[in-house]
Scaffold this active site. Structure first.
Site, PDB file in Angstrom:
ATOM      1  N   CYS A  17       0.820  -1.210   0.000  1.00 26.32           N
ATOM      2  CA  CYS A  17       0.000   0.000   0.000  1.00 26.32           C
ATOM      3  C   CYS A  17       0.855   1.262   0.000  1.00 26.32           C
ATOM      4  O   CYS A  17       0.591   2.221   0.730  1.00 26.32           O
ATOM      5  CB  CYS A  17      -0.945  -0.027   1.184  1.00 26.32           C
ATOM      6  SG  CYS A  17      -2.061  -1.446   1.125  1.00 26.32           S
ATOM      7  N   ALA A  18       1.877   1.289  -0.816  1.00 27.41           N
ATOM      8  CA  ALA A  18       2.726   2.476  -0.949  1.00 27.41           C
ATOM      9  C   ALA A  18       1.882   3.658  -1.394  1.00 27.41           C
ATOM     10  O   ALA A  18       0.809   3.487  -1.977  1.00 27.41           O
ATOM     11  CB  ALA A  18       3.829   2.207  -1.977  1.00 27.41           C
ATOM     12  N   ARG A  22      -1.833   4.535  -4.438  1.00 28.80           N
ATOM     13  CA  ARG A  22      -3.128   5.234  -4.411  1.00 28.80           C
ATOM     14  C   ARG A  22      -3.436   5.806  -5.796  1.00 28.80           C
ATOM     15  O   ARG A  22      -4.569   5.745  -6.282  1.00 28.80           O
ATOM     16  CB  ARG A  22      -3.097   6.348  -3.372  1.00 28.80           C
ATOM     17  CG  ARG A  22      -2.851   5.836  -1.955  1.00 28.80           C
ATOM     18  CD  ARG A  22      -2.832   6.991  -0.953  1.00 28.80           C
ATOM     19  NE  ARG A  22      -4.080   7.715  -1.028  1.00 28.80           N
ATOM     20  CZ  ARG A  22      -4.208   9.031  -0.832  1.00 28.80           C
ATOM     21  NH1 ARG A  22      -3.126   9.745  -0.553  1.00 28.80           N
ATOM     22  NH2 ARG A  22      -5.377   9.615  -0.918  1.00 28.80           N
ATOM     23  N   SER A  41      -1.381  -6.407   1.773  1.00 30.70           N
ATOM     24  CA  SER A  41      -0.468  -5.606   2.587  1.00 30.70           C
ATOM     25  C   SER A  41       0.061  -6.496   3.702  1.00 30.70           C
ATOM     26  O   SER A  41      -0.217  -7.704   3.729  1.00 30.70           O
ATOM     27  CB  SER A  41      -1.203  -4.381   3.129  1.00 30.70           C
ATOM     28  OG  SER A  41      -0.285  -3.507   3.761  1.00 30.70           O
ATOM     29  N   ARG A  42       0.845  -5.875   4.591  1.00 32.04           N
ATOM     30  CA  ARG A  42       1.407  -6.718   5.655  1.00 32.04           C
ATOM     31  C   ARG A  42       0.371  -7.062   6.712  1.00 32.04           C
ATOM     32  O   ARG A  42       0.607  -7.862   7.589  1.00 32.04           O
ATOM     33  CB  ARG A  42       2.641  -6.034   6.246  1.00 32.04           C
ATOM     34  CG  ARG A  42       3.860  -6.269   5.357  1.00 32.04           C
ATOM     35  CD  ARG A  42       5.012  -5.383   5.716  1.00 32.04           C
ATOM     36  NE  ARG A  42       4.724  -3.985   5.400  1.00 32.04           N
ATOM     37  CZ  ARG A  42       5.573  -2.981   5.570  1.00 32.04           C
ATOM     38  NH1 ARG A  42       6.774  -3.228   6.064  1.00 32.04           N
ATOM     39  NH2 ARG A  42       5.235  -1.748   5.253  1.00 32.04           N
ATOM     40  N   TYR A  67       1.663 -10.595   1.177  1.00 30.55           N
ATOM     41  CA  TYR A  67       1.913 -10.432  -0.261  1.00 30.55           C
ATOM     42  C   TYR A  67       1.714 -11.776  -0.975  1.00 30.55           C
ATOM     43  O   TYR A  67       1.180 -11.841  -2.088  1.00 30.55           O
ATOM     44  CB  TYR A  67       3.338  -9.933  -0.522  1.00 30.55           C
ATOM     45  CG  TYR A  67       3.675  -8.587   0.113  1.00 30.55           C
ATOM     46  CD1 TYR A  67       2.691  -7.629   0.344  1.00 30.55           C
ATOM     47  CD2 TYR A  67       4.988  -8.282   0.457  1.00 30.55           C
ATOM     48  CE1 TYR A  67       3.007  -6.400   0.914  1.00 30.55           C
ATOM     49  CE2 TYR A  67       5.322  -7.053   1.019  1.00 30.55           C
ATOM     50  CZ  TYR A  67       4.329  -6.114   1.250  1.00 30.55           C
ATOM     51  OH  TYR A  67       4.655  -4.913   1.803  1.00 30.55           O
ATOM     52  N   HIS A  88      12.213  -5.956  -5.172  1.00 25.40           N
ATOM     53  CA  HIS A  88      11.636  -6.242  -6.495  1.00 25.40           C
ATOM     54  C   HIS A  88      11.974  -7.634  -7.016  1.00 25.40           C
ATOM     55  O   HIS A  88      11.084  -8.346  -7.496  1.00 25.40           O
ATOM     56  CB  HIS A  88      12.080  -5.185  -7.525  1.00 25.40           C
ATOM     57  CG  HIS A  88      11.347  -3.883  -7.397  1.00 25.40           C
ATOM     58  ND1 HIS A  88      11.409  -2.889  -8.333  1.00 25.40           N
ATOM     59  CD2 HIS A  88      10.521  -3.414  -6.423  1.00 25.40           C
ATOM     60  CE1 HIS A  88      10.661  -1.864  -7.946  1.00 25.40           C
ATOM     61  NE2 HIS A  88      10.120  -2.157  -6.786  1.00 25.40           N
ATOM     62  N   LYS A 106       9.214   1.863 -10.841  1.00 24.73           N
ATOM     63  CA  LYS A 106      10.599   2.207 -11.144  1.00 24.73           C
ATOM     64  C   LYS A 106      11.247   2.782  -9.897  1.00 24.73           C
ATOM     65  O   LYS A 106      10.522   3.336  -9.068  1.00 24.73           O
ATOM     66  CB  LYS A 106      10.706   3.182 -12.308  1.00 24.73           C
ATOM     67  CG  LYS A 106       9.578   4.173 -12.510  1.00 24.73           C
ATOM     68  CD  LYS A 106       9.295   5.123 -11.406  1.00 24.73           C
ATOM     69  CE  LYS A 106      10.472   5.903 -10.878  1.00 24.73           C
ATOM     70  NZ  LYS A 106      10.103   6.699  -9.662  1.00 24.73           N
ATOM     71  N   ARG A 178      13.123   6.205  -0.194  1.00 24.40           N
ATOM     72  CA  ARG A 178      14.052   6.590  -1.264  1.00 24.40           C
ATOM     73  C   ARG A 178      15.369   7.194  -0.762  1.00 24.40           C
ATOM     74  O   ARG A 178      16.219   7.560  -1.550  1.00 24.40           O
ATOM     75  CB  ARG A 178      13.348   7.555  -2.225  1.00 24.40           C
ATOM     76  CG  ARG A 178      12.331   6.828  -3.078  1.00 24.40           C
ATOM     77  CD  ARG A 178      11.402   7.795  -3.797  1.00 24.40           C
ATOM     78  NE  ARG A 178      10.369   8.293  -2.901  1.00 24.40           N
ATOM     79  CZ  ARG A 178       9.371   9.090  -3.286  1.00 24.40           C
ATOM     80  NH1 ARG A 178       9.294   9.497  -4.540  1.00 24.40           N
ATOM     81  NH2 ARG A 178       8.457   9.478  -2.421  1.00 24.40           N
TER      82      ARG A 178
END
Lengths: 365, 365
Positions: A17-18, A22, A41-42, A67, A88, A106, A178
């Site tokens: 659910c990053a 959304r 999600s977790r 997941y 990934h 990405k 990031r």
């Protein structure tokens, strides 16, 4: 099934659910031929909250607390994977192994070797791979492509500049995935530099550069993650491209192409200023006016409208490809993984040059 | 002389009938406080034709058949010198030695040492020096300066890109003085690169970069004169600038400034698209809109109008300075030669880096 019956929608499973998910959930709701089948999600509770917050039907969307469960869900055709880059390989190869098509955020991998593992898994499973570089799917991009391909309008491109940066706040610079070496070790290069590299490759129709030299003085955080950097790319025929990417400067999204016959400017290439309409400008065969007191002709502005946002067009295109495989015995479209791989190869070269103090790095063709 | 009497105009002598001199003759006619006193060429007939072609009063303008005669003309206050660069030292120092103020075309010299000889001569004679970089005098430039100086609007500049190129025709590439090693040996670097370097220095308030590295693969003609090249400039505090200049690609005149708080774009900085009105755009404190589906706020466009073209404003400013010296015992304004010298020093460094195969060149401060 009669040929007049609409095809079954292609069903997406969202893995994690990053915050970017959304935007993609909305795109999946908007895109014709697509549907959200599941959210994983977790915890199931997190999945439920995500679904409720993003307009998904909590009664019909499957809500998974792991997941794994998304990958095992037979109702899921495509997995959308917005997890941190370091995860990934694990989840993308697992998804492919379960026969799921893949929409991968990405940067697609930490390095080209990792991406190759993902692409090999997709290949072995016969599933479609696409990275989530949304601007590729905007009709403006298609219009720009047309002009770039028109040798009369732009001619041979000689110089390309691209900038993508945004000014991250303190919370981002402390806590965002990031800037974390164990999650998105490529930092600004992977996050925003990805788009610059893609833009440059797009401009030259995906011809790999011969040599890559990082700009000096990249900015890193205390963990060594890149916050700002750039590079110059050289092709054998004399084309040159430069890009700058950063988490530390005002939001900027430029592509400038200078060709023998024309010049193209776009200043919001990644995310257009507004959803329904996007612009770019082209100056073609520009001359000085008499006495050099102006230009003749003046550059022209191109406006491209779209009913669907670029991310919904991306989902729609992926759904179309998946439907063709699922329902009509089609094969995966090789263009998308090929473009992804070239982007990652150049990104690798930039990273290597940065690590070597801006030494030139040759790219094998 | 009563204080209500208008001051005597400052009288320009045009040394050589280069094509750029036509634009300047018009500017001298338009600029309040300025007048054309004399035109000198290699024959009086050429001077007469130039005067007639450019709206000068053939009856009152002194027409000289040698450059020397212009320097000896007591009616000339300022010499405008658009001769090939290789002739600058000789004629500029001669003009200064005769007490003439100097408007010198760019590139001002083949190297900084030559420029220093010119500046020393001006200094010794107490005459005003100004190079003919017209865009410096456009009110748009002043408006951009205001925004760049406003730390809230743009913040600390981190990235600067500049491009100036035009597509020369075959005749130019064979015959123009700018491709001849004995006339304008700096080629595209001196002609169009000059503006990029000036733009970059202007953006950083004339702080010299620490290191200059030429882009690889500069294009030269058979005589070794540069037709296309570029460089990256580095400052000690991490600012980076890149420029590209060329005679081989479509007319393009970009400055892009990216700061911590804002971004500035101008795409016609050297010669505005139109004479009376010029634009630039600034994005300040730009954020992504909700869900990253647009920008908030949008960039704003600034439009600056001017009654006089930028070259007339340049002539007017120089006339003002000269009048102050001639009629009021003022001293030459040191800002203009200082800016010229820094531009030439950076140009030298780029040339040296090109000559050394893109080795880094350090600039002493």
């Amino acid at each position: 099934m009669s040929s007049h019956q609409p095809p079954r929608p292609v069903r997406f499973g969202i893995l994690g659910c990053a915050s970017i998910a959304r935007k993609l959930a909305r795109a999946m709701l908007l895109a014709p031929g697509a549907a959200v089948a599941a959210v994983g999600s977790r915890s199931e509770e997190k999945a439920r909250l995500f679904a409720a917050d993003n307009g998904l039907d909590v009664a019909t969307t499957r809500l998974h607390g792991t997941y794994e469960a998304v990958l095992d869900d037979p109702d899921v055709d495509v997995v959308y994977l917005p997890l941190p880059t370091s995860l990934h390989v694990r989840w993308a190869t697992a998804a492919a192994a379960r026969g799921k098509h893949l929409l991968l955020e990405k940067p697609t991998a930490l390095c080209a070797a990792d991406l190759d593992a993902i692409l090999a898994a997709c290949d072995a499973a016969g599933v479609q791979f696409m990275d989530s570089t949304m601007w590729m799917h905007h009709p403006r991009t298609a219009k720009m492509r047309e002009l770039v391909d028109d040798k009369d309008a732009i001619g041979d491109i000689k110089v390309i500049n691209s900038v993508f940066c945004f000014r991250a706040n303190e919370d981002f610079l402390q806590n965002d995935i990031r800037v974390k070496p164990d999650l998105d070790a490529l930092g600004a290069l992977g996050d925003v530099g990805w788009y610059c590299i893609r833009a440059i490759l797009w401009a030259v129709d995906y011809e790999l550069p011969k040599t890559v030299i990082a700009l000096r003085d990249p900015v890193k955080n205390q963990s060594g993650v890149l916050l700002a950097c750039g590079a110059t790319l050289y092709w054998a025929d004399g084309k040159t491209a430069t890009f700058s990417c950063s988490f530390l400067t005002n939001l900027t999204m430029d592509i400038t192409l200078v060709g023998t016959n024309g010049t193209l400017h776009v200043t919001d290439f990644v995310i257009p200023y507004e959803e329904k309409s996007a612009e770019f400008s082209v100056a073609s065969k520009s001359n000085f006016a008499q006495l050099h007191i102006g230009w003749d002709p003046l550059p022209s502005k191109h406006v491209v409208t779209t009913d669907l946002p670029q991310e919904a067009l991306m989902v729609q295109e992926l759904a179309r490809l998946v439907q063709n495989i699922r329902d009509a015995g089609g094969k995966p479209e090789g263009k998308w993984p090929a473009i992804t791989r070239k982007t990652q190869v150049v990104l690798d070269a930039v990273k290597t040059s940065i690590d070597k103090g801006s030494e030139p790095v040759e790219i094998a063709n």
